[in-house]
Design an enzyme around this catalytic site. Structure first.
Site, mmCIF file in Angstrom:
data_model
loop_
_atom_site.group_PDB
_atom_site.id
_atom_site.type_symbol
_atom_site.label_atom_id
_atom_site.label_comp_id
_atom_site.label_asym_id
_atom_site.label_seq_id
_atom_site.Cartn_x
_atom_site.Cartn_y
_atom_site.Cartn_z
ATOM 1 C CG ASP A 175 -2.093 1.016 1.030
ATOM 2 O OD1 ASP A 175 -2.399 1.385 -0.122
ATOM 3 O OD2 ASP A 175 -2.653 1.459 2.047
ATOM 4 C CG HIS A 425 1.109 2.529 4.583
ATOM 5 N ND1 HIS A 425 1.328 1.257 5.061
ATOM 6 C CD2 HIS A 425 -0.164 2.559 4.160
ATOM 7 C CE1 HIS A 425 0.215 0.538 4.919
ATOM 8 N NE2 HIS A 425 -0.706 1.311 4.376
HETATM 9 ZN ZN ZN Z 1 -2.653 0.861 4.006
#
Ligand code: ZN
Length: 1055
Positions: A175, A425
């Site tokens: 991601d 993140h």
């Molecule tokens: Zn994520």
């Protein structure tokens, strides 16, 4: 070989499980547990997974427990409950788990029976840990020190809990919004066989699909580490999602596979045939007869049977088609590592990538370059938290003579966990919701308090003069458990000139710890104080100090509660490495004015734009002629200001004068409803100015007002640009750096326009579009404006498509090759920011963003930070370094400077009477005589500073048990950067042992500290074009450690 399973998770139960199970199952987990595939078929590796953000729309604990479900349905505890139950129903079923922060929460809540079941599933390969970090860290805004730490925290937890069957073989960054070369290099050094990710620029992805180049060898540290930093890297076909129509989660809208012809909705044929077509399409660009299919998405598998029931059918019916020879598609439950094993077996030659995957664009107008700068105060907090954590870890080993108590270790751990979480993140990236961001800050604050206790105790222990006394008191004092206050105060708000301790005490000791393994020379200490008259005593008597006014805008920061009106500045000639130095600060009544406020003349002058080579004295004369004003220091560094505008005009160093104009500008953030690409708004992720012009609007052409404070240690120009932007430009006497302390906010948005505030340093240096940005504070990566190195780039966004993450520094040079001499300008920062060079000779950094629209990538809130009832104010620093050609400063000087910033000295403040009341006779004597013997510069790790050469950084000194600690040594120069510092270095193992506390033995591990180095046996890959394939990772031979440029060696030390 199992690494010794002992750390903060040393509960008896864990030890029991680790010893009982991991050794007995060797050979049944890992690659040998992979399912059979069929040659000559397209093998579809179904990878059941859930992407569990460690905080994003909900906090980490809300996601774990399942609170706050009206925001998002997510409850990781049910996912793990449910998956474990489903895996037991068939030995073919697989699941991967990624985020150790969540798994740890779940595991510690399970009873022994469940832990036994899970251990069996881990040992037979059904439950496989992938990545294994505490979190899936952001790759743009995270510092390498923190990446390594958070990976180590997770990897060692898995090792401690399960042993080698839980050692992840594959890194999984599905991601993060762009991928860093340094991250790849670190993964390689951690022993990973490969990396898979989901996001890359849409143009790059299309190009790679067409060229069958979705999988490659990533040379993570070209020029430095050779194939020791090679990492197989695969871009996933569809991010981390399943194919359309095949999402079988309870929350998905796709139809299940209905294989009962008696029922309406029977769709078996259609589902199977479609799937075969999809499999062929997905497999096409990979060329190996294997394709990885991610069967899952965010917070799925909470009712795992819906997935497994349908995947069981899919496998059964698709494979049945093989019998009639009507399909060559073979579907199987698998994992990323089992897929990788097959790719490796295929011996397919791969291209070699040497740059990185920044910036990431998901469509022509969606450049994910805003998050490089989003939430500037959180980003700063995360960097400073790492600074304090490293101090805490070092002292927990050094001040306790290599034998910290379990209590000390858990206090360090209490801070390691939130600092690890902060690397997620959606954390340091600034892309979480506001309430989640607040939770990250709270966690950091609480963790920091825990470490303050360790640092306080260490500081007090180090005040003792007798080493024998030291050895007898390894026990933690009772004040910890009784919750009594600490002696030292640690001021974490010095960036806004706040320190309750120094503001309220009349007679105090400042103990300063230097966490670098080298001495820090000519450094300056700044302490907020409420009155202007102070005496500072150092080891050799009175130190002449200077008082500087705190700028008016700083005094007015919303929420700032402080009595401090001044900062006391004093120089320290040398702060010995890994040592504590004491200074006594006493309020004085004698009148002596230290800083002279100079009124500046405002007269018109003409502007110059040429680089002039001349002697400093001549330049000084010419500056006077122009009636500009110049400030210079004893290092031959001078800054020239335009008296008319109050702006910086040029910087002089050695025989070089470079025009440097610096100003603040804003981009108006694009407003939009995101209904189509052209309507994309600028938001937490996306930077999109509402103009295609590369010229942002200046906030002002001249400063509103400025004052100059001149003194013997520092001269400061206090500039006020507007009501909401001010700055101090600072020149210390003995330094090669010009310091810029900027303050932005509240950014006005009453006009209903969001604004993104930048600063530009514009010089005349010819750069031909080239600039350099760091990767996670480590390697430098060359950038060229409007260019991508490996694919034809079609430009749709002029500015944001040129933004790159600047974690620690950005450079421009008159020579495109930094190993060659050239006039070079580096700007270093104190937190991660986005940066670029939109015009030759120019450096641009984004400082603050306040936006009124969401960019529709999920966070659902505009990035409109407020604090104390108004827009958020951020204050931070840049350091400008002029080097190379004629300056007398080496180009690689930025290496040392960057280290001084991220491993900044740590000050503790203690009331003299408090120290006196403790039993430390040294300090009591010092105080009673009023002529303190402050010479006690107590070294934490005696001798280590002598053993380590100047180009080696003590990256880690971290306790893992009362008898073990982790040690990391890092060569922090790149090859060719410096004629001396870039050379490989040799360190004698014997000397190293002698220099470390209580060493019995020392053994090298992989970078993550979870595998012995000699057990690391990574896959070899075949490059399409022959490469220089020297492996530059050197073994410890003949009692010597050799460190090559950019190499990190990790050791487990037994005490
Ligand atoms: Zn994520």
């Amino acid at each position: 070989m199992i690494l010794v399973p002992f750390s903060w998770r040393s509960l008896l139960l864990v030890l029991f499980l680790t010893f009982i199970h991991s050794a007995s199952v060797e050979g049944t987990c890992g690659y040998s547990s992979c399912p059979k595939t069929k040659d000559g078929y397209i093998n579809v590796h179904l990878v059941p997974h859930s992407h569990d953000d460690v905080g994003w729309l909900k906090t980490v604990d809300q996601y774990y427990y399942g609170d706050n479900n009206k925001i998002q349905l997510g409850a990781v505890q049910y996912t793990l409950d449910s998956v474990v139950s489903e895996l037991q129903k068939s030995p073919d079923r697989r699941f991967i788990y990624v985020e150790s922060a969540f798994f740890w929460r779940w595991w510690t809540n399970q009873d022994a029976e469940m832990q036994g079941i899970v251990t069996r599933l881990v040992n037979n390969g059904q439950l496989e840990f992938i990545l294994g970090g505490w979190v899936m860290n952001d790759e743009a805004c995270s510092h390498y020190n923190s990446i390594i730490d958070q990976m180590t925290l997770g990897l060692r937890f898995l090792n401690d809990t399960f042993g080698q069957c839980a050692r992840p073989r594959v890194a999984w960054q599905i991601d993060p919004f762009g991928h860093s070369r340094e991250q790849a290099s670190l993964f390689a050094q951690m022993g990973f066989d490969g990396l898979f990710f989901g996001r890359l620029d849409y143009q790059d992805k299309e190009f790679r699909k067409q060229n069958h180049d979705m999988e490659m060898i990533w040379d993570g540290s070209p020029n430095n580490l050779g194939n020791a930093s090679w990492l197989f890297t695969g871009a996933l076909y569809n991010g981390y999602n399943p194919p359309d129509g095949y999402c079988f989660d309870i929350f998905c809208e796709d139809d299940p596979i209905n294989d009962d012809p008696k029922l309406s909705g029977y769709n078996l044929e259609e589902k199977v045939n479609n799937f075969i077509n999809i499999a062929q399409e997905w497999a096409e660009p990979y060329d190996t007869g294997h394709v990885l299919m991610t069967m899952g998405s965010d917070f799925q598998y909470m009712a795992a049977h819906t997935w497994y029931k349908n995947l069981d059918k899919l496998i059964k019916y698709v494979n049945r088609k093989q019998i009639s020879n009507s399909s060559r598609v073979n579907v199987l439950y698998s994992t990323p590592s089992c897929y990788l094993k097959e790719v490796h077996r295929s011996k397919r030659p791969l291209s070699v990538k040497k740059d990185d995957f920044f910036p990431y664009a998901s469509d022509p107008h969606a450049f994910w370059t805003g998050y490089f700068s989003s939430r500037p105060t959180l980003k700063y907090f995360v960097q400073k938290a790492n600074n304090f954590l490293q101090v805490c870890k070092q002292l927990a080993v050094g001040a306790f003579n290599g034998h910290p108590s379990q209590e000390v270790i858990s206090k360090v751990r209490d801070f390691s966990e939130p600092v690890g979480i902060a690397q997620h993140h959606d954390a340091v990236s600034g892309t979480a919701k506001q309430h989640v961001t607040d939770d990250y800050s709270l966690r950091l604050t609480v963790g920091m308090k825990s470490c303050e206790k360790v640092v306080d105790e260490a500081f007090r222990k180090l005040q003792r003069t007798s080493p024998s006394e030291d050895q007898e008191s390894n026990e933690f004092p009772r004040s910890f458990s009784t919750g009594l206050g600490t002696t030292y105060e640690f001021c974490h708000l010095l960036n806004i000139s706040v320190c309750t301790a120094s503001e309220t005490m009349n007679d105090f000791v400042v103990s300063i710890y230097n966490p670098l393994a080298r001495d820090l020379h000519n450094t300056y200490i700044r302490i907020p104080v409420s009155s202007p008259l102070w005496d500072v005593q150092g080891q050799s008597g009175l130190i002449p100090s200077q008082i500087v006014n705190i700028p008016q805008p700083v005094l007015g920061i919303p929420g700032r509660r402080s009595k401090a009106l001044y900062e006391l500045v004093f120089p320290v000639e040398s702060l010995p490495g890994l040592s504590l130095s004491n200074f006594q600060v006493t309020r004085n009544t004698t009148e002596h004015v230290h800083s002279l406020k100079i009124k500046s003349q405002l007269k018109a002058i003409k502007k110059g734009g040429r680089i002039i080579h001349s002697s400093t004295s001549k330049l000084a004369a010419s500056a006077n002629l122009r009636e500009d004003f110049m400030i210079k220091n004893s290092n031959g560094l001078a800054i020239v200001f335009d008296s008319l505008t109050g702006m910086l005009k040029s910087v002089i160093k050695g025989s070089v004068e470079v025009p440097v104009q610096q100003n603040f500008y804003f981009y108006l953030g694009m407003a939009g409803d995101n209904s189509k690409f052209e309507k994309r708004a600028s938001g937490a992720y996306i930077f999109r100015p509402n103009t295609t012009e590369s010229q942002p609007s200046p906030i002002t052409e001249r400063v509103f007002s400025y004052q100059v404070y001149k003194g013997s240690h520092v001269t400061e120009v206090h500039q006020v640009f507007t009501e909401w932007i001010s700055q101090v430009i600072r020149l210390y006497d003995k330094t090669d750096l010009v310091e810029f302390e900027w303050m932005i906010g509240p950014v006005p948005v009453e006009d209903n326009y969001g604004k993104e505030i930048i600063t530009r340093y514009s010089t005349g240096i010819p750069t031909n579009g080239v600039f350099f940005t760091d990767a996670n504070g480590r390697q430098l990566v060359k950038r060229k404006r409007d260019t991508r190195a490996t694919w034809p780039y079609k430009k749709h966004e002029n500015v944001s498509g040129n933004y790159y993450p600047v974690n620690s520094r950005i450079l421009i040079s008159s020579n495109e090759d930094l190993s060659q001499d050239g006039l070079t300008l580096a700007v270093l920062n104190d937190r991660s920011q986005g940066g670029t060079s939109m015009n030759d000779g120019e450096i641009e950094l984004m400082l603050h963003r306040r936006l009124l629209f969401d960019d529709a990538f999920g966070v659902g809130e505009p990035l409109n930070e407020t604090a104390f009832g108004t827009g958020l104010v951020a204050r931070g620093k840049h350091w400008l370094l002029l080097a190379g050609e004629g300056t007398g400063v080496s180009i690689s000087k930025h290496r040392e400077v960057a280290q001084n910033i991220f491993m900044d000295k740590m000050m503790g403040f203690a009331d003299v009477s408090l120290l006196e009341s403790t039993e430390y006779s040294f300090m009591r004597n010092a105080v009673s005589t009023r002529n303190p013997d402050l010479s006690s510069r107590n070294t934490v790790v005696s001798g280590l500073t002598q053993v380590l050469p100047a180009n080696v950084h003590l990256l880690t000194l971290e306790p893992v048990s009362p008898t073990q600690f982790l040690l990391r040594l890092e060569h922090f120069y790149e090859k060719g950067e410096d004629p001396v510092s870039s050379k490989p270095v040799t360190i004698s193992l014997e000397d190293l042992k002698k220099a470390l506390p209580s060493v019995k033995s020392i053994r090298e591990t992989t970078l993550g500290g979870n595998q012995w180095i000699q057990d690391m046996n990574r896959f070899d890959w075949i490059p399409r074009i022959q490469q220089d394939d020297n492996n530059h990772h050197t073994k410890v031979v003949d009692g010597s450690i050799v460190l090559n440029p950019m190499e990190i060696k990790t050791f487990l030390v037994f005490t």
